[in-house]
Design an enzyme around this catalytic site. Structure first.
Site, PDB file in Angstrom:
ATOM      1  N   ALA A  72       0.854  -1.196   0.000  1.00 56.79           N
ATOM      2  CA  ALA A  72       0.000   0.000   0.000  1.00 56.79           C
ATOM      3  C   ALA A  72       0.886   1.241   0.000  1.00 56.79           C
ATOM      4  O   ALA A  72       2.036   1.205   0.414  1.00 56.79           O
ATOM      5  CB  ALA A  72      -0.894   0.000   1.230  1.00 56.79           C
ATOM      6  N   GLY A 117      -0.098  -5.652   0.179  1.00 54.17           N
ATOM      7  CA  GLY A 117      -1.174  -5.771  -0.802  1.00 54.17           C
ATOM      8  C   GLY A 117      -0.747  -6.467  -2.085  1.00 54.17           C
ATOM      9  O   GLY A 117      -1.564  -7.094  -2.755  1.00 54.17           O
ATOM     10  N   GLU A 120      -1.023 -10.011  -1.361  1.00 56.71           N
ATOM     11  CA  GLU A 120      -2.451 -10.335  -1.194  1.00 56.71           C
ATOM     12  C   GLU A 120      -3.162 -10.438  -2.547  1.00 56.71           C
ATOM     13  O   GLU A 120      -4.026 -11.290  -2.729  1.00 56.71           O
ATOM     14  CB  GLU A 120      -3.107  -9.299  -0.279  1.00 56.71           C
ATOM     15  CG  GLU A 120      -2.629  -9.446   1.164  1.00 56.71           C
ATOM     16  CD  GLU A 120      -3.012  -8.289   2.064  1.00 56.71           C
ATOM     17  OE1 GLU A 120      -3.635  -8.537   3.108  1.00 56.71           O
ATOM     18  OE2 GLU A 120      -2.696  -7.124   1.731  1.00 56.71           O
ATOM     19  N   GLU A 140       3.197  -5.815   7.190  1.00 54.19           N
ATOM     20  CA  GLU A 140       2.344  -4.834   7.879  1.00 54.19           C
ATOM     21  C   GLU A 140       2.653  -4.733   9.363  1.00 54.19           C
ATOM     22  O   GLU A 140       2.540  -3.664   9.965  1.00 54.19           O
ATOM     23  CB  GLU A 140       0.857  -5.188   7.680  1.00 54.19           C
ATOM     24  CG  GLU A 140       0.329  -4.918   6.281  1.00 54.19           C
ATOM     25  CD  GLU A 140       0.576  -6.053   5.300  1.00 54.19           C
ATOM     26  OE1 GLU A 140       0.049  -5.994   4.181  1.00 54.19           O
ATOM     27  OE2 GLU A 140       1.314  -7.007   5.643  1.00 54.19           O
TER      28      GLU A 140
END
Length: 269
Positions: A72, A117, A120, A140
């Site tokens: 992100a 992300g 992911e 994260e």
């Protein structure tokens, strides 16, 4: 045919060549980091793909050779209050769910950092091919947060909860080879030959019947979330529905006639 090419998009490159679609995450100066604008464009491109019967396989990759998606955009993330964070997470989940439930197979070609992300998104694809210098991770925890785009759910389903906990608790990066050994990555290739290998597999898949590919994908994905007996019942229904397609008739007749099957059926016949 080029549905939605670069003109409509600033943060992704969307190309269609014959039956293969490619989405390239295109913010190379930010290592293709995910911001709201990129997620929005990615979501729009997925809608276009879902409504285009000519596309048989989707390939995802990153612009440049440094990153698939490095995570992100921390500049955006750092400014969120909890409600904005929830909206961002929900938007990411909605888009990644859209990716996972596409009726066509999706291959991730990971050519650099796939962090947060980025990992992911790759985990929601049907499988991953990676370049030798690709790196995976859910870092994260090092920011004082947790994965917010499905990482805590998809990773343990793929590799088991204990390995997933280790990766998520430490936030450490792993190499393409380690990711392959864990079962996250299917194949590792030299950077120069990655896309060639992905396209070879994509073309092999694209030659198969649309109805049977969708049925296989749905049976596997949905079956992973239920007990074995329920999953087997789903397979029985999916198997029998395949027999209604023109591709099933073509495939069985071609076998009996000792010729190569040519699958031309659509998702509805």
């Amino acid at each position: 045919m080029h549905g939605g090419t670069n003109m409509a998009y600033e943060h992704i490159i969307f190309e269609i060549k014959s039956s293969l679609a490619t989405i390239t995450f295109n913010r190379p100066k930010a290592l293709n980091a995910l911001n709201n604008a990129l997620i929005e464009e990615f979501s729009m491109a997925l809608d276009t793909i879902a409504s285009n019967q000519d596309i048989r396989v989707l390939i995802l990759t990153g612009a440049g050779d440094k990153a698939f998606v490095a995570g992100a955009d921390i500049n955006e993330l750092a400014a969120f209050n909890p409600l904005e964070a929830k909206l961002f997470s929900r938007r990411g989940h909605r888009t990644i769910d859209k990716l996972q439930t596409l009726s066509i197979p999706v291959i991730a070609a990971v050519n650099g950092f796939a962090l947060g992300g980025g990992s992911e998104i790759a985990l929601a694809c049907d499988f991953i091919y990676a370049s030798e210098d690709a790196k995976f991770g859910l870092p994260e925890i090092t920011l004082g947060i947790i994965p917010g785009f499905g990482g805590t759910q998809r990773l343990p389903r793929l590799i088991g909860k204990n390995l997933a906990k280790e990766l998520i608790f430490t936030g450490r990066m792993i190499s393409a080879e380690e990711a392959r050994q864990m079962g996250i990555v299917n194949q590792v290739h030299e950077a120069e030959s990655l896309m060639e290998a992905v396209k070879k597999t994509a073309n092999m898949i694209a030659a198969k019947g649309k109805t049977s590919l969708r049925a296989a994908k749905e049976a596997i994905n949905k079956g992973m979330d239920v007990d074995l007996s329920t999953g087997c019942h789903m397979e029985i229904d999916a198997f029998s529905l395949c027999m209604a397609s023109s591709d099933a008739k073509e495939g069985t007749h071609a076998f009996l006639e000792k010729r190569k099957a040519i699958f031309k059926g659509s998702l509805i016949g």
